[in-house]
Design a protein around this motif. Structure first.
Motif, mmCIF file in Angstrom:
data_model
loop_
_atom_site.group_PDB
_atom_site.id
_atom_site.type_symbol
_atom_site.label_atom_id
_atom_site.label_comp_id
_atom_site.label_asym_id
_atom_site.label_seq_id
_atom_site.Cartn_x
_atom_site.Cartn_y
_atom_site.Cartn_z
ATOM 1 N N GLN A 238 0.820 -1.219 0.000
ATOM 2 C CA GLN A 238 0.000 0.000 0.000
ATOM 3 C C GLN A 238 0.850 1.264 0.000
ATOM 4 O OE1 GLN A 238 -0.496 -2.569 2.230
ATOM 5 N NE2 GLN A 238 -2.683 -2.950 2.518
ATOM 6 N N LEU A 239 2.074 1.151 0.504
ATOM 7 C CA LEU A 239 2.954 2.310 0.609
ATOM 8 C C LEU A 239 4.347 1.925 0.128
ATOM 9 C CD1 LEU A 239 3.780 5.160 1.681
ATOM 10 C CD2 LEU A 239 4.086 4.099 3.929
ATOM 11 N N VAL A 240 4.957 2.795 -0.670
ATOM 12 C CA VAL A 240 6.350 2.609 -1.079
ATOM 13 C C VAL A 240 7.130 3.873 -0.721
ATOM 14 C CG1 VAL A 240 7.957 2.174 -2.978
ATOM 15 C CG2 VAL A 240 5.702 1.082 -2.997
ATOM 16 N N ILE A 241 8.234 3.696 -0.019
ATOM 17 C CA ILE A 241 9.164 4.783 0.272
ATOM 18 C C ILE A 241 10.365 4.607 -0.646
ATOM 19 C CG2 ILE A 241 10.587 5.945 1.999
ATOM 20 C CD1 ILE A 241 7.698 6.075 2.785
ATOM 21 N N GLU A 242 10.573 5.542 -1.568
ATOM 22 C CA GLU A 242 11.710 5.461 -2.494
ATOM 23 C C GLU A 242 12.846 6.291 -1.902
ATOM 24 O OE1 GLU A 242 14.475 4.879 -4.748
ATOM 25 O OE2 GLU A 242 13.998 7.031 -4.775
ATOM 26 N N ALA A 243 13.908 5.602 -1.452
ATOM 27 C CA ALA A 243 14.990 6.276 -0.729
ATOM 28 C C ALA A 243 16.337 6.106 -1.409
ATOM 29 C CB ALA A 243 15.051 5.738 0.709
ATOM 30 N N THR A 244 16.341 5.879 -2.719
ATOM 31 C CA THR A 244 17.615 5.709 -3.424
ATOM 32 C C THR A 244 17.954 6.886 -4.335
ATOM 33 O OG1 THR A 244 16.747 4.610 -5.413
ATOM 34 C CG2 THR A 244 17.145 3.224 -3.485
ATOM 35 N N GLY A 245 16.941 7.509 -4.925
ATOM 36 C CA GLY A 245 17.195 8.543 -5.920
ATOM 37 C C GLY A 245 17.559 7.985 -7.283
ATOM 38 N N VAL A 246 17.445 6.667 -7.450
ATOM 39 C CA VAL A 246 17.745 6.022 -8.731
ATOM 40 C C VAL A 246 16.471 6.032 -9.582
ATOM 41 C CG1 VAL A 246 18.462 3.883 -9.861
ATOM 42 C CG2 VAL A 246 19.523 4.583 -7.689
ATOM 43 N N PRO A 247 16.518 6.564 -10.808
ATOM 44 C CA PRO A 247 15.288 6.661 -11.616
ATOM 45 C C PRO A 247 14.529 5.354 -11.763
ATOM 46 C CG PRO A 247 17.035 7.963 -12.627
ATOM 47 C CD PRO A 247 17.668 7.211 -11.485
ATOM 48 N N SER A 248 15.235 4.251 -12.013
ATOM 49 C CA SER A 248 14.548 2.971 -12.195
ATOM 50 C C SER A 248 13.813 2.541 -10.932
ATOM 51 C CB SER A 248 15.536 1.882 -12.622
ATOM 52 O OG SER A 248 16.539 1.696 -11.637
ATOM 53 N N SER A 249 14.274 3.029 -9.781
ATOM 54 C CA SER A 249 13.624 2.667 -8.527
ATOM 55 C C SER A 249 12.242 3.315 -8.421
ATOM 56 C CB SER A 249 14.503 3.080 -7.341
ATOM 57 O OG SER A 249 13.995 2.565 -6.123
ATOM 58 N N LEU A 250 12.121 4.563 -8.857
ATOM 59 C CA LEU A 250 10.798 5.198 -8.897
ATOM 60 C C LEU A 250 9.898 4.484 -9.898
ATOM 61 C CD1 LEU A 250 8.731 7.354 -8.185
ATOM 62 C CD2 LEU A 250 9.853 8.877 -9.843
ATOM 63 N N GLU A 251 10.460 4.108 -11.032
ATOM 64 C CA GLU A 251 9.684 3.370 -12.024
ATOM 65 C C GLU A 251 9.175 2.047 -11.423
ATOM 66 O OE1 GLU A 251 12.504 3.038 -15.203
ATOM 67 O OE2 GLU A 251 12.774 5.219 -15.292
ATOM 68 N N ASN A 252 10.023 1.365 -10.655
ATOM 69 C CA ASN A 252 9.606 0.133 -9.989
ATOM 70 C C ASN A 252 8.502 0.409 -8.971
ATOM 71 O OD1 ASN A 252 11.395 -1.558 -11.343
ATOM 72 N ND2 ASN A 252 13.030 -1.262 -9.837
ATOM 73 N N ARG A 262 0.197 4.662 -2.143
ATOM 74 C CA ARG A 262 0.939 5.917 -1.994
ATOM 75 C C ARG A 262 2.430 5.656 -2.200
ATOM 76 N NH1 ARG A 262 -1.910 3.600 1.917
ATOM 77 N NH2 ARG A 262 -0.581 4.343 3.605
ATOM 78 N N ILE A 263 3.070 6.591 -2.874
ATOM 79 C CA ILE A 263 4.515 6.542 -3.091
ATOM 80 C C ILE A 263 5.110 7.840 -2.559
ATOM 81 C CG2 ILE A 263 6.371 6.491 -4.810
ATOM 82 C CD1 ILE A 263 4.423 4.931 -6.635
ATOM 83 N N VAL A 264 6.157 7.713 -1.751
ATOM 84 C CA VAL A 264 6.864 8.887 -1.252
ATOM 85 C C VAL A 264 8.279 8.862 -1.810
ATOM 86 C CG1 VAL A 264 7.662 10.169 0.760
ATOM 87 C CG2 VAL A 264 5.493 8.917 0.864
ATOM 88 N N GLN A 265 8.635 9.914 -2.563
ATOM 89 C CA GLN A 265 9.969 10.032 -3.143
ATOM 90 C C GLN A 265 10.813 10.912 -2.230
ATOM 91 O OE1 GLN A 265 11.180 8.568 -6.046
ATOM 92 N NE2 GLN A 265 13.136 9.370 -5.320
ATOM 93 N N VAL A 266 11.731 10.282 -1.488
ATOM 94 C CA VAL A 266 12.627 11.036 -0.609
ATOM 95 C C VAL A 266 14.062 11.027 -1.141
ATOM 96 C CG1 VAL A 266 13.038 9.076 0.945
ATOM 97 C CG2 VAL A 266 13.310 11.413 1.804
ATOM 98 N N GLY A 267 14.413 10.018 -1.956
ATOM 99 C CA GLY A 267 15.720 10.013 -2.605
ATOM 100 C C GLY A 267 15.794 11.116 -3.644
ATOM 101 N N ILE A 268 16.923 11.817 -3.693
ATOM 102 C CA ILE A 268 17.069 12.987 -4.571
ATOM 103 C C ILE A 268 18.128 12.716 -5.628
ATOM 104 C CG2 ILE A 268 17.729 15.428 -4.678
ATOM 105 C CD1 ILE A 268 16.681 15.712 -1.827
ATOM 106 N N SER A 269 17.829 13.100 -6.859
ATOM 107 C CA SER A 269 18.762 12.949 -7.967
ATOM 108 C C SER A 269 18.390 13.930 -9.070
ATOM 109 C CB SER A 269 18.716 11.517 -8.521
ATOM 110 O OG SER A 269 19.444 11.417 -9.730
ATOM 111 N N PRO A 270 19.372 14.465 -9.800
ATOM 112 C CA PRO A 270 19.054 15.322 -10.946
ATOM 113 C C PRO A 270 18.680 14.529 -12.197
ATOM 114 C CG PRO A 270 21.424 15.148 -10.720
ATOM 115 C CD PRO A 270 20.824 14.406 -9.549
ATOM 116 N N ARG A 271 18.759 13.193 -12.118
ATOM 117 C CA ARG A 271 18.487 12.359 -13.290
ATOM 118 C C ARG A 271 16.989 12.281 -13.583
ATOM 119 N NH1 ARG A 271 21.830 7.130 -11.561
ATOM 120 N NH2 ARG A 271 21.166 7.887 -9.497
#
Length: 351
Positions: A238-252, A262-271
């Protein structure tokens, strides 16, 4: 006073700087401990949108050395008290600030990132940014109150409910602290990472299951997908915390999260990430960003106090200030298993 100044790419100069002048509404804090994060590494590598030279350091703890006559804090902090510090600087006038979202102020700043920070023996801090350290929490561990607050902000943004299943992508310090907090809230946590030793730590921090990601291979693999289905009733977390900042990880995250999840993007990247324009509306997903925290450092200190074993485990390396360059080289080389790196200031060495 001694200050470590990043003067240019991968170059630190130690200087005898003037001590800060005590101003009304401020405290002088003798810095004892500073912990480093990925942002610090990027600044040192001159790969961050800030200007050098700069005194870095935004995760820190110390002891109040001076207050202006008549000054008191809401917490009753006075001379000699141990403190951690909220490093966020905000204007208080823009729309985000006026709606209580000052962590994303349109003019947001951060000590040690956009203005001089804590890699100096003394620092002047506004009274409202001082956070009392619990008596039972060691002052070195208290320097991690800031990253703990970031993890808690990300979790809070995700609106977790007891009994839910969350997938935490990335078991670095933020992912581990998010796992610890989610577990406290009664959430079943699955952690995924590319390093087995980090997943072993995730279990110590409360993860009920882990998934090892092989770079360049499909994730999840057939066996892992079966495990995910089994753990989530075939619906997905139900919840995903994305803490890598890797683009493919958000896609996953978008692909794996449950419908209405719900998805929370906390990893930061300019990619740039390539996301499905179908999954987001079809699943009616809530995708949220998370940055710094809304004054959650006292909560972060309390979290660390409740879990002293995990807090100590997270602190894997210690360096004296004079060896700061060596600490950055270690972070850059990734040749060792690194959690948080502590820089011990002269005051800590003599305490």
């Amino acid at each position: 006073m001694l200050s470590a100044i990043t003067i240019s790419k991968e170059t630190i100069e130690f200087r005898d700087s003037p001590e800060p002048i005590l101003q009304p509404g401020h405290a002088l804090v003798r810095v004892h401990n500073v912990t480093l994060c990925g942002t610090d590494l990027h600044i040192w590598e001159d790969d961050y949108p800030t200007e050098l030279p700069l005194i870095q350091g935004h995760e820190f703890s110390g002891v109040v050395e001076a207050l202006a006559p008549g000054d008191i804090t809401e917490q009753g902090i006075s001379i000699g008290h141990r403190v951690a510090v909220n490093p966020i600087i905000y204007c208080g006038e823009c729309r985000p600030c006026l709606t209580g979202r000052y962590n994303v102020c349109q003019n947001v700043g951060c000590l040690g990132c956009y203005s001089d920070g804590a890699l100096s023996e003394l620092i002047s801090i506004p009274l409202d940014k001082l956070c009392a350290v619990p008596d039972e929490l060691p002052l070195d561990i208290a320097a991690m109150g800031e990253p703990a607050s970031i993890a808690m902000q990300a979790v809070n943004r995700g609106r977790p409910e007891p009994g839910e299943t969350a997938l935490v992508l990335g078991s670095g310090p933020i992912g581990l602290l998010a796992t610890l907090y989610l577990t406290e809230l009664g959430v079943h946590v699955i952690c995924a990472d590319t390093e087995q030793h980090r997943l072993d730590l995730a279990v110590e921090f409360g993860a009920t299951d882990t998934l090892l990601v092989t770079p360049g291979s499909e994730f999840p693999g057939t066996h892992q997908a079966s495990r995910l289905n089994s753990l989530t009733g075939c619906y997905g977390p139900q919840l995903v915390i994305e803490a890598t900042g890797v683009p493919s990880s958000l896609e996953n995250a978008i692909r794996l999260v449950a419908s209405a999840g719900r998805i929370v993007q906390v990893g930061i990247s300019p990619r740039q990430a390539t996301v499905s324009m179908k999954d987001i509306p079809y699943k009616e997903l809530d995708i949220m960003g998370s940055r710094m925290s809304l004054n959650l450092i006292p909560d972060g200190l309390a979290l660390l106090t409740r879990h002293p074993g995990q807090a100590q485990t997270l602190m894997t390396h210690r360096f004296d200030l004079k060896d700061l360059q060596q600490a950055y080289r270690l972070m850059q080389g990734r040749t060792e298993k690194i959690g948080k790196i502590l820089i011990q200031m002269p005051a800590a060495s003599s305490a």
